[in-house]
Design an enzyme around this catalytic site. Structure first.
Site, mmCIF file in Angstrom:
data_model
loop_
_atom_site.group_PDB
_atom_site.id
_atom_site.type_symbol
_atom_site.label_atom_id
_atom_site.label_comp_id
_atom_site.label_asym_id
_atom_site.label_seq_id
_atom_site.Cartn_x
_atom_site.Cartn_y
_atom_site.Cartn_z
ATOM 1 N N GLY A 67 1.021 -2.186 3.997
ATOM 2 C CA GLY A 67 2.026 -0.698 3.881
ATOM 3 C C GLY A 67 3.151 -0.091 4.903
ATOM 4 O O GLY A 67 4.250 -0.342 3.908
ATOM 5 N N SER A 68 2.754 0.052 5.942
ATOM 6 C CA SER A 68 4.891 0.073 7.126
ATOM 7 C C SER A 68 5.347 -0.554 6.671
ATOM 8 O O SER A 68 6.110 -0.768 6.681
ATOM 9 C CB SER A 68 3.560 1.036 8.097
ATOM 10 O OG SER A 68 2.623 -0.222 8.963
ATOM 11 N N MET A 85 -9.097 8.270 -0.002
ATOM 12 C CA MET A 85 -9.849 8.201 1.578
ATOM 13 C C MET A 85 -10.233 9.685 1.765
ATOM 14 O O MET A 85 -9.427 10.695 0.671
ATOM 15 C CB MET A 85 -8.725 8.543 2.983
ATOM 16 C CG MET A 85 -8.292 6.999 3.057
ATOM 17 S SD MET A 85 -6.948 7.218 4.063
ATOM 18 C CE MET A 85 -6.412 5.526 4.539
ATOM 19 N N MET A 113 -12.275 3.994 -0.451
ATOM 20 C CA MET A 113 -12.789 4.643 1.320
ATOM 21 C C MET A 113 -13.457 6.104 1.395
ATOM 22 O O MET A 113 -12.905 6.290 2.128
ATOM 23 C CB MET A 113 -11.403 4.540 2.203
ATOM 24 C CG MET A 113 -11.600 3.413 2.822
ATOM 25 S SD MET A 113 -9.578 3.076 3.683
ATOM 26 C CE MET A 113 -8.328 2.936 2.101
ATOM 27 N N MET A 148 -10.873 -6.381 5.960
ATOM 28 C CA MET A 148 -10.139 -5.256 7.476
ATOM 29 C C MET A 148 -9.652 -6.300 8.111
ATOM 30 O O MET A 148 -10.903 -6.158 8.887
ATOM 31 C CB MET A 148 -11.188 -4.033 7.297
ATOM 32 C CG MET A 148 -11.264 -2.872 6.310
ATOM 33 S SD MET A 148 -10.083 -2.412 4.805
ATOM 34 C CE MET A 148 -8.514 -2.019 5.818
ATOM 35 N N SER A 153 0.769 -1.701 0.015
ATOM 36 C CA SER A 153 0.295 0.179 -0.326
ATOM 37 C C SER A 153 0.643 1.175 0.196
ATOM 38 O O SER A 153 1.733 1.316 0.539
ATOM 39 C CB SER A 153 -1.184 0.197 1.572
ATOM 40 O OG SER A 153 -1.472 1.237 1.242
ATOM 41 N N ASP A 167 -6.316 -6.246 4.474
ATOM 42 C CA ASP A 167 -5.763 -5.220 4.580
ATOM 43 C C ASP A 167 -5.906 -4.789 5.995
ATOM 44 O O ASP A 167 -7.103 -4.263 6.797
ATOM 45 C CB ASP A 167 -6.583 -4.334 3.690
ATOM 46 C CG ASP A 167 -6.065 -3.490 3.829
ATOM 47 O OD1 ASP A 167 -5.174 -2.938 3.934
ATOM 48 O OD2 ASP A 167 -6.820 -2.218 2.622
ATOM 49 N N GLY A 168 -4.446 -4.201 6.579
ATOM 50 C CA GLY A 168 -4.249 -3.247 7.949
ATOM 51 C C GLY A 168 -3.445 -4.298 8.927
ATOM 52 O O GLY A 168 -3.440 -5.690 8.962
ATOM 53 N N GLY A 169 -1.943 -3.526 9.116
ATOM 54 C CA GLY A 169 -1.406 -3.871 9.619
ATOM 55 C C GLY A 169 -0.648 -5.682 9.993
ATOM 56 O O GLY A 169 0.095 -6.752 10.932
ATOM 57 N N ASP A 207 -4.952 3.567 -1.619
ATOM 58 C CA ASP A 207 -5.759 3.641 -0.606
ATOM 59 C C ASP A 207 -6.012 5.037 -0.774
ATOM 60 O O ASP A 207 -5.779 5.933 -0.774
ATOM 61 C CB ASP A 207 -5.229 3.603 0.883
ATOM 62 C CG ASP A 207 -5.081 2.226 1.343
ATOM 63 O OD1 ASP A 207 -6.332 1.470 1.274
ATOM 64 O OD2 ASP A 207 -3.952 0.975 1.813
ATOM 65 N N HIS A 243 -0.928 -1.487 -3.929
ATOM 66 C CA HIS A 243 -2.297 -1.208 -3.598
ATOM 67 C C HIS A 243 -2.454 0.468 -3.237
ATOM 68 O O HIS A 243 -1.631 1.267 -2.589
ATOM 69 C CB HIS A 243 -3.217 -2.038 -1.986
ATOM 70 C CG HIS A 243 -3.474 -1.433 -1.399
ATOM 71 N ND1 HIS A 243 -5.390 -2.497 -1.297
ATOM 72 C CD2 HIS A 243 -4.279 -0.804 -0.159
ATOM 73 C CE1 HIS A 243 -5.432 -2.268 -1.093
ATOM 74 N NE2 HIS A 243 -5.579 -1.313 -0.326
ATOM 75 N N GLY A 277 -8.502 3.769 7.904
ATOM 76 C CA GLY A 277 -8.784 5.089 7.869
ATOM 77 C C GLY A 277 -6.790 5.591 8.104
ATOM 78 O O GLY A 277 -6.611 7.139 7.484
ATOM 79 N N PHE A 278 -5.562 4.639 8.012
ATOM 80 C CA PHE A 278 -4.259 4.921 8.612
ATOM 81 C C PHE A 278 -3.602 3.685 8.693
ATOM 82 O O PHE A 278 -4.047 2.797 8.856
ATOM 83 C CB PHE A 278 -4.346 5.858 10.350
ATOM 84 C CG PHE A 278 -5.159 6.797 10.553
ATOM 85 C CD1 PHE A 278 -4.836 8.308 10.467
ATOM 86 C CD2 PHE A 278 -6.752 6.162 11.134
ATOM 87 C CE1 PHE A 278 -5.891 9.078 10.371
ATOM 88 C CE2 PHE A 278 -6.984 7.775 11.018
ATOM 89 C CZ PHE A 278 -7.105 8.825 11.018
ATOM 90 N N GLY A 279 -2.570 3.996 8.024
ATOM 91 C CA GLY A 279 -1.487 3.266 7.944
ATOM 92 C C GLY A 279 -0.987 2.997 9.123
ATOM 93 O O GLY A 279 -1.091 3.746 10.410
ATOM 94 N N GLY A 280 -0.331 1.733 9.932
ATOM 95 C CA GLY A 280 0.362 1.627 11.055
ATOM 96 C C GLY A 280 -0.185 1.151 12.040
ATOM 97 O O GLY A 280 0.454 1.542 13.081
ATOM 98 N N HIS A 326 -9.079 0.682 -3.222
ATOM 99 C CA HIS A 326 -9.405 0.261 -1.707
ATOM 100 C C HIS A 326 -10.242 2.018 -1.930
ATOM 101 O O HIS A 326 -9.480 2.787 -1.549
ATOM 102 C CB HIS A 326 -9.005 0.336 -0.673
ATOM 103 C CG HIS A 326 -9.250 0.136 0.004
ATOM 104 N ND1 HIS A 326 -9.118 -0.626 1.157
ATOM 105 C CD2 HIS A 326 -10.801 -0.069 0.305
ATOM 106 C CE1 HIS A 326 -9.951 -0.563 2.178
ATOM 107 N NE2 HIS A 326 -10.675 -0.024 2.209
HETATM 108 C C1 DX5 Z 1 -5.993 1.547 5.986
HETATM 109 C C2 DX5 Z 1 -5.380 1.238 4.524
HETATM 110 C C3 DX5 Z 1 -4.668 0.098 4.607
HETATM 111 C C4 DX5 Z 1 -3.060 1.076 5.050
HETATM 112 C C5 DX5 Z 1 -2.421 -0.725 5.590
HETATM 113 O O1 DX5 Z 1 -7.195 2.037 5.736
HETATM 114 O O2 DX5 Z 1 -6.703 0.297 4.248
HETATM 115 O O3 DX5 Z 1 -4.562 -0.211 3.148
HETATM 116 O O4 DX5 Z 1 -3.026 1.839 4.397
HETATM 117 O O5 DX5 Z 1 -1.478 0.136 6.401
HETATM 118 P P1 DX5 Z 1 -1.151 -1.166 7.292
HETATM 119 O O6 DX5 Z 1 0.445 -2.276 6.351
HETATM 120 O O7 DX5 Z 1 0.136 -0.313 7.501
HETATM 121 O O8 DX5 Z 1 -1.767 -0.954 7.996
HETATM 122 ZN ZN ZN Z 2 -6.431 -0.817 1.854
#
Ligand code: DX5
Ligand code: ZN
Length: 233
Positions: free
Chosen positions: A210-211, A50, A81, A150, A21, A188-190, A48, A46, A155-158, A79
């Site tokens: 992502g992170s 928003m 959102m 999800m 991402s 997707d996420g973490g 994102d 990917h 809403g946020f990475g990391g 994706h």
């Molecule tokens: C969250 C996003 C994810 C996010 C993943 O709203 O949809 O794609 O960027 O980031 P990490 O891998 O850092 O959780």
């Molecule tokens: Zn995503």
């Protein structure tokens, strides 16, 4: 052109796929950062999207997706959102999206928008927030190309992976097997090097990270490492 892309997508459908991402990327050096994930073996990019309404954060829109399209030949996994995604799917498709996913929680007419995404030549996915039960989409499972589960609140990475989602992945994989459905499962996420293998074993096909890729000092090595961890599971 679209036909060629679809053939390419069908070919990679059989494998486990890594979808970095770019939300966590350094946008000042996006070209190099994308090159690093390509060298590491990323399968998709990917994106994102928003809007500050559906989720409490703003990222980027079709213009940036178009710029990314020009930087890579990898399929773009977009994706959404955003509120009223039905008003924007053509824009994202024209910008170069190959996969388009919309949140169950964000649309009034899910069947209509899924049909529309397929009509314009993209793969169609439905996203479920962590607390939304699988049975909300049981009627549409036979018509979609993928389900995005999800594993953080969007809403946020990391953020930290929500552990109960692993059970949801395996439940969805069982439903797929029982009814012989063809959709892929994306998570997707973490997702990181510590949990990706168990997520894979639970039944995930496409892993968004992502992170755990872009915040590492060696982006290519992080990509290779995650790819190796999913290869045999
Ligand atoms: C969250 C996003 C994810 C996010 C993943 O709203 O949809 O794609 O960027 O980031 P990490 O891998 O850092 O959780
Ligand atoms: Zn995503």
């Amino acid at each position: 052109m679209w036909l060629l892309q679809r053939v390419k997508l069908i070919l990679i459908e059989k494998m486990k796929q890594l979808a970095p991402s770019i939300l966590s990327a350094d946008f000042g050096n996006l070209s190099q950062q994308i090159r690093m994930i390509e060298i590491g073996g990323a399968d998709l990019v990917h994106c994102d999207i928003m809007d500050g309404k559906f989720v409490p954060n703003i990222s980027f829109g079709p213009m940036v997706v178009k710029a990314v399209r020009e930087l890579t030949k990898l399929p773009l996994d977009v994706h959404l959102m955003i509120d009223k995604p039905e008003n924007y799917i053509e824009d994202f498709r024209n910008a170069g999206a190959d996969l388009l996913s919309v949140h169950f929680e964000g649309v009034h007419h899910l069947d209509r928008i899924i049909n529309r995404i397929k009509e314009i030549g993209a793969k169609a996915g439905v996203v479920l927030n962590p607390a939304t039960p699988l049975n909300m989409i049981e009627n549409i499972l036979e018509n979609i190309d993928f389900v995005l589960l999800m594993s953080v609140n969007p809403g946020f990475g990391g953020q930290k992976y929500i552990n109960y989602v692993t059970r949801k992945i395996s439940d969805l994989a069982s439903i797929r097997e029982k009814y012989n459905y063809k959709f892929l499962i994306e998570v997707d996420g973490g997702v990181d090097e510590n949990n990706i293998k168990s997520i894979s074993i639970a039944g995930c096909d496409i892993f968004v990270a992502g992170s755990s890729i872009f915040k590492k000092s060696n982006i290519t090595a992080a990509t290779v490492n995650l790819k190796n961890l999913i290869k045999d599971s």
